[in-house]
Every structure is written in C-alpha cells, then in structure tokens.
Design a protein around this motif. Sequence first.
Motif, PDB file in Angstrom:
ATOM      1  N   MET A  50      57.247  38.383  38.373  1.00 13.92           N
ATOM      2  CA  MET A  50      56.756  38.608  39.732  1.00 13.92           C
ATOM      3  C   MET A  50      55.243  38.823  39.698  1.00 13.92           C
ATOM      4  SD  MET A  50      58.048  41.117  42.759  1.00 13.92           S
ATOM      5  CE  MET A  50      57.779  42.541  41.793  1.00 13.92           C
ATOM      6  N   TYR A  51      54.569  38.307  40.731  1.00 12.90           N
ATOM      7  CA  TYR A  51      53.129  38.499  40.764  1.00 12.90           C
ATOM      8  C   TYR A  51      52.759  39.531  41.819  1.00 12.90           C
ATOM      9  CZ  TYR A  51      53.912  34.902  44.285  1.00 12.90           C
ATOM     10  OH  TYR A  51      54.392  34.175  45.311  1.00 12.90           O
ATOM     11  N   VAL A  52      51.544  40.044  41.709  1.00 17.90           N
ATOM     12  CA  VAL A  52      51.117  41.095  42.637  1.00 17.90           C
ATOM     13  C   VAL A  52      49.902  40.628  43.428  1.00 17.90           C
ATOM     14  CG1 VAL A  52      51.961  43.006  41.236  1.00 17.90           C
ATOM     15  CG2 VAL A  52      49.682  42.103  40.827  1.00 17.90           C
ATOM     16  N   ALA A  53      49.677  41.276  44.571  1.00 21.32           N
ATOM     17  CA  ALA A  53      48.499  40.949  45.375  1.00 21.32           C
ATOM     18  C   ALA A  53      47.281  41.601  44.752  1.00 21.32           C
ATOM     19  CB  ALA A  53      48.704  41.459  46.793  1.00 21.32           C
ATOM     20  N   VAL A  54      46.161  40.870  44.789  1.00 21.80           N
ATOM     21  CA  VAL A  54      44.916  41.485  44.334  1.00 21.80           C
ATOM     22  C   VAL A  54      43.889  41.319  45.436  1.00 21.80           C
ATOM     23  CG1 VAL A  54      45.193  41.257  41.842  1.00 21.80           C
ATOM     24  CG2 VAL A  54      44.349  39.322  43.157  1.00 21.80           C
ATOM     25  N   LYS A  55      42.887  42.161  45.443  1.00 19.46           N
ATOM     26  CA  LYS A  55      41.810  42.054  46.432  1.00 19.46           C
ATOM     27  C   LYS A  55      40.493  41.755  45.715  1.00 19.46           C
ATOM     28  CE  LYS A  55      41.362  44.731  50.033  1.00 19.46           C
ATOM     29  NZ  LYS A  55      41.291  45.925  50.900  1.00 19.46           N
ATOM     30  N   GLY A  56      39.531  41.306  46.493  1.00 15.58           N
ATOM     31  CA  GLY A  56      38.204  41.107  45.944  1.00 15.58           C
ATOM     32  C   GLY A  56      38.021  39.701  45.406  1.00 15.58           C
ATOM     33  N   GLY A  57      36.864  39.439  44.837  1.00 20.21           N
ATOM     34  CA  GLY A  57      36.589  38.150  44.233  1.00 20.21           C
ATOM     35  C   GLY A  57      36.135  37.087  45.201  1.00 20.21           C
ATOM     36  N   GLU A  58      35.923  37.466  46.499  1.00 23.30           N
ATOM     37  CA  GLU A  58      35.560  36.443  47.492  1.00 23.30           C
ATOM     38  C   GLU A  58      34.317  35.671  47.074  1.00 23.30           C
ATOM     39  OE1 GLU A  58      36.198  39.584  48.265  1.00 23.30           O
ATOM     40  OE2 GLU A  58      37.708  39.653  49.865  1.00 23.30           O
ATOM     41  N   LYS A  59      33.336  36.410  46.566  1.00 28.07           N
ATOM     42  CA  LYS A  59      32.070  35.757  46.215  1.00 28.07           C
ATOM     43  C   LYS A  59      32.270  34.756  45.080  1.00 28.07           C
ATOM     44  CE  LYS A  59      27.793  37.587  45.456  1.00 28.07           C
ATOM     45  NZ  LYS A  59      26.947  38.740  45.089  1.00 28.07           N
ATOM     46  N   ALA A  60      33.019  35.197  44.079  1.00 28.06           N
ATOM     47  CA  ALA A  60      33.260  34.322  42.924  1.00 28.06           C
ATOM     48  C   ALA A  60      34.073  33.098  43.342  1.00 28.06           C
ATOM     49  CB  ALA A  60      33.999  35.096  41.846  1.00 28.06           C
ATOM     50  N   ILE A  61      35.040  33.306  44.258  1.00 27.27           N
ATOM     51  CA  ILE A  61      35.875  32.185  44.701  1.00 27.27           C
ATOM     52  C   ILE A  61      35.019  31.165  45.453  1.00 27.27           C
ATOM     53  CG2 ILE A  61      37.754  31.542  46.282  1.00 27.27           C
ATOM     54  CD1 ILE A  61      39.101  34.222  45.478  1.00 27.27           C
ATOM     55  N   ARG A  62      34.141  31.686  46.331  1.00 25.09           N
ATOM     56  CA  ARG A  62      33.262  30.782  47.083  1.00 25.09           C
ATOM     57  C   ARG A  62      32.388  29.973  46.110  1.00 25.09           C
ATOM     58  NH1 ARG A  62      29.934  34.053  49.883  1.00 25.09           N
ATOM     59  NH2 ARG A  62      31.727  35.060  50.846  1.00 25.09           N
ATOM     60  N   ALA A  63      31.853  30.675  45.131  1.00 28.05           N
ATOM     61  CA  ALA A  63      30.988  30.003  44.156  1.00 28.05           C
ATOM     62  C   ALA A  63      31.775  28.956  43.363  1.00 28.05           C
ATOM     63  CB  ALA A  63      30.369  31.024  43.211  1.00 28.05           C
ATOM     64  N   ALA A  64      33.038  29.272  43.045  1.00 26.16           N
ATOM     65  CA  ALA A  64      33.870  28.330  42.291  1.00 26.16           C
ATOM     66  C   ALA A  64      34.115  27.061  43.114  1.00 26.16           C
ATOM     67  CB  ALA A  64      35.196  28.991  41.920  1.00 26.16           C
ATOM     68  N   HIS A  65      34.354  27.244  44.424  1.00 24.40           N
ATOM     69  CA  HIS A  65      34.580  26.075  45.288  1.00 24.40           C
ATOM     70  C   HIS A  65      33.317  25.230  45.423  1.00 24.40           C
ATOM     71  CE1 HIS A  65      38.308  28.140  47.264  1.00 24.40           C
ATOM     72  NE2 HIS A  65      38.538  27.694  46.039  1.00 24.40           N
ATOM     73  N   GLU A  66      32.165  25.924  45.494  1.00 25.40           N
ATOM     74  CA  GLU A  66      30.900  25.184  45.557  1.00 25.40           C
ATOM     75  C   GLU A  66      30.680  24.387  44.274  1.00 25.40           C
ATOM     76  OE1 GLU A  66      27.962  28.109  46.550  1.00 25.40           O
ATOM     77  OE2 GLU A  66      28.758  28.313  48.599  1.00 25.40           O
ATOM     78  N   LEU A  67      31.049  25.012  43.168  1.00 25.34           N
ATOM     79  CA  LEU A  67      30.897  24.332  41.881  1.00 25.34           C
ATOM     80  C   LEU A  67      31.822  23.124  41.789  1.00 25.34           C
ATOM     81  CD1 LEU A  67      29.494  24.361  39.162  1.00 25.34           C
ATOM     82  CD2 LEU A  67      31.264  25.900  38.312  1.00 25.34           C
ATOM     83  N   LEU A  68      33.040  23.288  42.309  1.00 22.12           N
ATOM     84  CA  LEU A  68      33.994  22.178  42.327  1.00 22.12           C
ATOM     85  C   LEU A  68      33.409  21.000  43.120  1.00 22.12           C
ATOM     86  CD1 LEU A  68      36.792  20.861  41.917  1.00 22.12           C
ATOM     87  CD2 LEU A  68      37.546  22.051  43.984  1.00 22.12           C
ATOM     88  N   ALA A  69      32.821  21.320  44.291  1.00 25.15           N
ATOM     89  CA  ALA A  69      32.231  20.264  45.122  1.00 25.15           C
ATOM     90  C   ALA A  69      31.125  19.549  44.349  1.00 25.15           C
ATOM     91  CB  ALA A  69      31.688  20.857  46.416  1.00 25.15           C
TER      92      ALA A  69
END
Lengths: 371, 149
Positions: free
Chosen positions: A1-20
């Motif tokens: 089972m997995y759990v909810a986590v919070k935070g990381g918005e900035k890193a996620i945005r940066a990861a998507h920009e890097l993907l683009a």
Amino acid sequence: MYVAVKGGEKAIRAAHELLAKVRRGDTREAELSVSQVEQQLPLAVARVMTEGAVYDPELAALAIKQSAGDLVEAIFLLRAYKTTLNRFGICEPINTEGMQIERRISATYKDLPGGQVLGPTFDYTHRLLDFSLMAEGEISEPSVADIGSSAEMPADPVSVEPVSKVLEILEREHLMVSETDHQREPSDITRDPITYPADRSARLQSLVQGDEGFLLALGYSTQRGYGRNHPFAGEIRIGEVEVSIVPEELGFEIEIGTIQMTECEMVNGFTRHRDGEVKFTRGYGVGFGQCERKAMAMALVDRSLQAADYDEEVVSPAQQEEFVLSHCDNVEAAGFVSHLKLPHYVDFQSELELLRRIRAAEQSDSAKETN
Amino acid sequence: MNITTEQRQYWISVLAQAPTETLLQLSDSVVSDMPFDVIRAPEIGLTQVRARMGGKGDAFNMGDMTVTRCVVRSQGGSLGFSYVAGRNKPHALRAAQLDAMLQLSDFHQHLTDNVIEPLKQQAGESQQVKQQVTAATKVDFFTLVRGED
C-alpha cells in the motif's frame, strides 16, 4: 500500500520543464510538427490509434509528439482524452469486403481472384540501414507516370476494385467453419468490465486494444507449440473502408467518412466439429491504420482462445482467456507496474522491521545454542 | 421540393468526405451571405466503430473514432445535418449549411452543379491515382519445385 505525501511542487514543476526541454531536443534543429509525425510516422500513428482505441491520426500524432515517442505513454494520453468526449452513436459494422485495397496478400492461394497486391510493405526489403535517408535532400517521389512506365507494370493497371474474401472460397466448399451474423448486440468492455468466461465480441474488442508486443509473444508461443493451432495467413488486407451511421434524428444511414484499417484472416488447423463434419477453423484480427503484425498476432490469439469451442485441452498461456485478457492492456499493465514508484514508505518500513525482528530472534537463538 | 432519401444520402456522403479546403472554396460564395439559425453548434464527439468477426459474422466493437456534428436551419425553414469524421468544426458547419440549402429548390441545382459534382469528380480522380499506384504493386508469384531431400 502506498501513502500520500505532501510537498515537492517546485521540484515537480522543474521536472516537467526539464521533460519539455528534453522532448524539444537541440533547439538548433527544427521542431517536429504534429503533421510531420502524422505524415511521416504513419505506422506509429496506427499503433497508437489501435491500442488507444480512437481513430484520429492527428490526435495520435499529437500524443506521440507529447510523449517524446513513447508509444505506450501516447496510447495512455489518447485513452485519457477519449474519456472527455461524448459518444454520439454507433457506426454500422464495417464492410471489409468493400475495402479500397492498398495491400492484399494470401499465403494459401498463389492465384486468387483480384490478385496479390503487395502495397507499401517492409516485406522483401533487405533490412539494411538506408543511409540515403540520412542525406538532407528529399528522396525523389515516384510519380504515377514513373510507376506506369516500369517493366513490371501489370497489363490491367486500375483493377484494384473491391475484391471478394479468400476464406469464402473455402466456405463455399464447406471446408471452413462459416461466420454467421446472429444480429447479437456486442459486448462493450468500455462500459461493462469483462466477466469470465467472456463472449468472443468482448475478447476481440479487448484484443484490438491489446498490447502488440504481448499479443505477438503469445501468438509466437502458439507457433512454437504452446497451444498449437496450425495457422496459415489466409488473407491480409490493408485499405480504406467507408464508415456510416444512422443518426436518430435522420432515421437513415449516412456515410461520415473513410478510415484506413488492416484485417487478417487466419486459416487454422481442421478439426471434426460437433455436427460431425471436418473443417478448417479460423482466427480474426483487425486494427486501425497499417498494423499488419498486430492483426496477425491478434488472429493467432483469437483462435487459441476458441479452444473451448473445439473441445481442445487448455494447457498453454495463449489459450487461457482470463490470463490473456486481463494482462493484454498496456495502459492497465503500465499503470500497475508504474505504481511501484509511488511512496511505499510505511509498507516497506513494516517489512524492514519484520525482517530485523526475525534476524534478531535467530541470532539470539543461535547464541543460546552455542552457550 | 421533392427530395428522395437516396439523393440526400448521396450529397451528405460527398460533403462529409470532401477535403475541407475545397469544400469551403467551392461553397463560400453561395453560403457566406446566407443567414442560418444554429440549432446545434458544431460539436466534437465519438462514434463507436464496429467490425464483424471474419468480416461478416457477429459484430464487435473495435474502438471509437472522432466525429463532428452540427445542425442548422435555413431561412427557407429546411434543417441541415452533418456528421463528419474527425474533429473539424468549420467543415461540419458548412456541410450542415449545404445540406439545408440543397433541400431548397432555389439553390438545389446550382449547388449540385457547382459544389457536389465537382467534389465528387475530384474524389473520383484522387481515388484513381491511388488505385494506379497500388496496382503497380500487383504481383504474380511463381512456385518453384522444392527439393525433396
């Protein structure tokens, strides 16, 4: 089972920009347009449409561009888009006999009415890398006039009219089980999940959307002896078919356009039927666009899943309906495999604790023994 | 004006299958000044594609295809419908407008001569080109005697 986590918005945005950025590649190169993908990678587009279960070459091309060429990801994108649209109606079943043939071959008859038409195929190529495609210049396009002047030009150049089906030759001689329209309403696995045993309409819908690699491997396994069904490629055709619907408000049938599709009819090993006659059996495969390998694999698996109809012993993976149908969808499969990337911190901690306790207990046991 | 279902099916099919650019070009001059009531604005959706087992047995669902539909009413009161494969709102709107106008005796002949027939002819020509390119790949295989050992 997995759990909810919070935070990381900035890193996620940066990861998507890097993907683009990665998708765009070196900006000194011209950007790939969606219409270039649609026009120049038509076989990738066909796979995404077939397994994404939406015929729309432009959308499939967009999905391929967006997914940076990851076709399973592109299929996922198309399936997700599909859920945002309303369904206006249901087409009349396609008549593949009326297909405007682009390719049509048979491995069972050398000479057949309508002839063998190779069309645009990789067969007979030498599978050597063609370095001329790397050159900047355009490959000269063979014009109709050029083809017309070739020595191998058939005597009757425009006779690619709709042609009758190869398997009908066998049906007429009562050597092949026939397909009959019982006017049954087909299952729709997009509305009602499959239950087992499934009917053939649900199986076929599931196989059309099924992963090409998975079905290819299963089809191959039947050839190697795991559920052998003695296949011959009775007929493979690729071409355009007309699509019509009967809108309620009009009350009569209208054509809405054409789609390109591939169809494979396998002739499979003969068996004595319940009516006492000995006849060949058949497997059927179809897909959107040019997707011959997929259609052939599907036809092999369609036949192996008919084992129960012919009282064949179900011993191999390709014959096991529930195994095949519940694992052939690559969106589901990729989803469940990918979920392993979600945080399983709590689960893992408890396993880790357990393992530590077991080892500690064993250590204290062995310490007691040595004392 | 008396119009048979077959006539209407014919032009609806031609309008649906026409290349959008040509369709708009051929019909702009007739349609652009005409007022229409939009009953159902062009709308994109899906229609389920069905095939048959072995090509002629029981039906099964293959997937969906995108389709755009539209309904308009002409000043003459006729209702025009369109269902066009793909996602193309201008195409669906124009096809519906023309379906409505083709039912009016004032426009029927003019539109048949200047839109429907040219589109039909063009479709026939491009199909012929396709057939010719395909026919060049027609093949006669020769069977060779196979060694017995």
